[in-house]
Enzyme design. Structure first.
Site, PDB file in Angstrom:
ATOM      1  N   LEU A  17       0.855  -1.192   0.000  1.00  0.00           N
ATOM      2  CA  LEU A  17       0.000   0.000   0.000  1.00  0.00           C
ATOM      3  C   LEU A  17       0.888   1.239   0.000  1.00  0.00           C
ATOM      4  O   LEU A  17       1.664   1.429   0.938  1.00  0.00           O
ATOM      5  CB  LEU A  17      -0.810  -0.048   1.303  1.00  0.00           C
ATOM      6  N   HIS A  18       0.780   2.061  -1.027  1.00  0.00           N
ATOM      7  CA  HIS A  18       1.590   3.291  -0.984  1.00  0.00           C
ATOM      8  C   HIS A  18       1.029   4.427  -1.832  1.00  0.00           C
ATOM      9  O   HIS A  18       1.593   5.512  -1.847  1.00  0.00           O
ATOM     10  CB  HIS A  18       3.018   3.007  -1.427  1.00  0.00           C
ATOM     11  N   ARG A  19      -0.097   4.203  -2.574  1.00  0.00           N
ATOM     12  CA  ARG A  19      -0.620   5.282  -3.425  1.00  0.00           C
ATOM     13  C   ARG A  19      -1.039   6.464  -2.569  1.00  0.00           C
ATOM     14  O   ARG A  19      -1.757   6.279  -1.565  1.00  0.00           O
ATOM     15  CB  ARG A  19      -1.872   4.832  -4.167  1.00  0.00           C
ATOM     16  N   ASP A  61      -2.003  -1.721  -4.097  1.00  0.00           N
ATOM     17  CA  ASP A  61      -2.364  -0.605  -4.977  1.00  0.00           C
ATOM     18  C   ASP A  61      -1.225  -0.327  -5.958  1.00  0.00           C
ATOM     19  O   ASP A  61      -1.180   0.719  -6.600  1.00  0.00           O
ATOM     20  CB  ASP A  61      -2.771   0.646  -4.178  1.00  0.00           C
TER      21      ASP A  61
END
Ligand code: UD1
Length: 395
Positions: free
Chosen positions: A235-237, A314
């Site tokens: 998860l990093h967006r 993501d």
């Protein structure tokens, strides 16, 4: 004796997803030069330094056997304009010194656009690897990078037919577009055997999942005997982690899913920073069955991915990798620039909608998962196709 013409190429890497796209090209160039064809390619590897932590950059050089960069620009983090501007200023100096015949950029990160733009302003031809992908969501920084890089590049190497269609619709002449397949898959297939041998599962006390295999490649990859399966999460967006409400919606889904299956979460530095800012750094203790890890290298990640029950992510590239591996993928976004991973592969979009995430996760856990097929030309030979096209056209 045949005269060998020497061509100077600069290949650009900057952020984590670039390394596995450029590594197969470096290998293909070496092979090409070994065959002593009419063109001898002299590659210069430039690292912009967009990513700089050991686990965001250096570990990939080791895992992918990438040669150390010839030139390191050391630009580091910043706002979009700061980072893009700094890369352009530093990269232009390299262009003045090196005077390359071609600059190769990959993907959609700030380094991709910055180096393409600096090059075309000096009339140096640019080849864009992974061209033509579109999410049609201009709030994503990557979409802007993709649109602009494609608009100014001279040679557009695409991974799938949808990308060719997007480029044609934008008025890009067909003779600039070359469908070659996916270089990221080149890296995956090349490193699969090595990846299986890492000890990450033992280190994390995990066992590989047992689940129905969904394509031939997958069944040949993994022998799924197992006791304690797990889900792999990344998860990093900005749209998920920079917005507290969106992040909380995902965390609520994780809490429910972790009642059924452990979650393994190698955490991106951007995400770790946001957790601290939002006062959520007790995540590990708040969610039962969640293992938070520092970012992990390429081979360990491949190993974790191929042995997982399913992946939640993501990321862009992971949608492709899970499709090739036949592992179900729940993508925590409402759009994808890689629609072929939905139409052919194992990917489902669940966005940051708590209910949808949980529903789709339960479907997979109950054995109702997408059965994927590997798209055409995702066969490990994309980089060689690129080199052959450039060689034939004497670009
Ligand atoms: C970038 C790419 C994104 C890609 C992602 C993969 C752009 C616009 N975005 O996003 O497309 O999916 O990389 O990781 O190019 N940081 C560190 N150490 C590092 C790198 C970053 O601590 O080695 C921290 C910094 O606080 C930085 C933040 O992470 O401000 C974000 O890094 P940045 O490169 O700006 O964007 P990513 O979110 O990594």
């Amino acid at each position: 004796m045949m005269n060998l013409q020497a061509l100077k190429w600069i290949l650009v890497v900057g952020a984590r997803p670039n390394f596995m796209k450029i590594a197969p090209l470096m290998r293909a160039i070496k092979k090409h030069n070994g065959e002593r064809r009419t063109l001898n390619i002299e590659p210069t590897l430039v690292h912009t330094g967009q990513h700089y932590n050991y686990d965001m950059s250096q570990v990939f050089f080791q895992d992918l056997e990438l040669p150390q960069p010839d030139i390191h620009l050391g630009v580091g983090s910043g706002t979009h304009s700061e980072q893009t501007g700094r890369i352009m200023i530093q990269f232009e100096k390299v262009l003045f010194n090196e005077r390359p015949d071609l600059v190769i950029v990959a993907g959609d990160v700030n380094s991709t656009l910055a180096c393409a733009l600096a090059s075309v302003k000096l009339h140096i031809p640019v080849a864009h690897i992974e061209a033509g992908l579109r999410s049609f969501d201009r709030t994503m920084p990557e979409e802007i990078n993709r649109l602009l890089t494609d608009a100014i590049s001279d040679y557009l190497f695409t991974p799938s037919p949808d990308a060719d269609e997007n480029l044609k619709k934008e008025g890009i002449p067909e003779d600039k577009i070359f469908l070659v397949g996916d270089v990221m898959v080149d890296s995956l297939l090349f490193n699969l055997e090595k990846a299986k041998k890492t000890h990450i599962l033992e280190r994390l006390s995990l066992q590989p999942a047992q689940q129905p295999t969904s394509n031939n490649l997958q069944s040949s990859i993994v022998n799924r005997k197992s006791v304690r399966p797990y889900v792999l999460l990344t998860l990093h967006r900005p749209s998920n982690v920079d917005n507290k409400d969106a992040f909380l919606r995902i965390i609520n889904a994780l809490t429910e899913i972790s009642n059924r299956i452990p979650i393994v979460f190698p955490i991106h530095p951007r995400t770790r920073k946001r957790l601290a800012e939002f006062g959520l750094d007790n995540l590990q203790s708040a969610i039962r069955n969640l293992q938070l890890l520092d970012p992990i290298g390429y081979l360990d990640f491949l190993n974790l991915m191929m042995h997982s029950t399913f992946v939640m992510t993501d990321s862009g590239g992971i949608q492709e990798e899970t499709t090739v591996l036949g592992i179900p993928c729940l993508t925590l976004r409402d759009t994808t620039e890689r629609p072929i991973t939905i139409s052919s592969g194992t990917n489902v979009l669940v966005w940051n909608d708590t209910q949808k995430i949980v529903e789709e996760a339960l479907k997979v856990l109950d054995g109702q998962c997408e059965k994927g097929n590997c798209p055409d030309l995702w066969d490990g030979n994309a980089a060689e196709r690129i080199i052959n096209i450039i060689n034939d056209k004497k670009l």
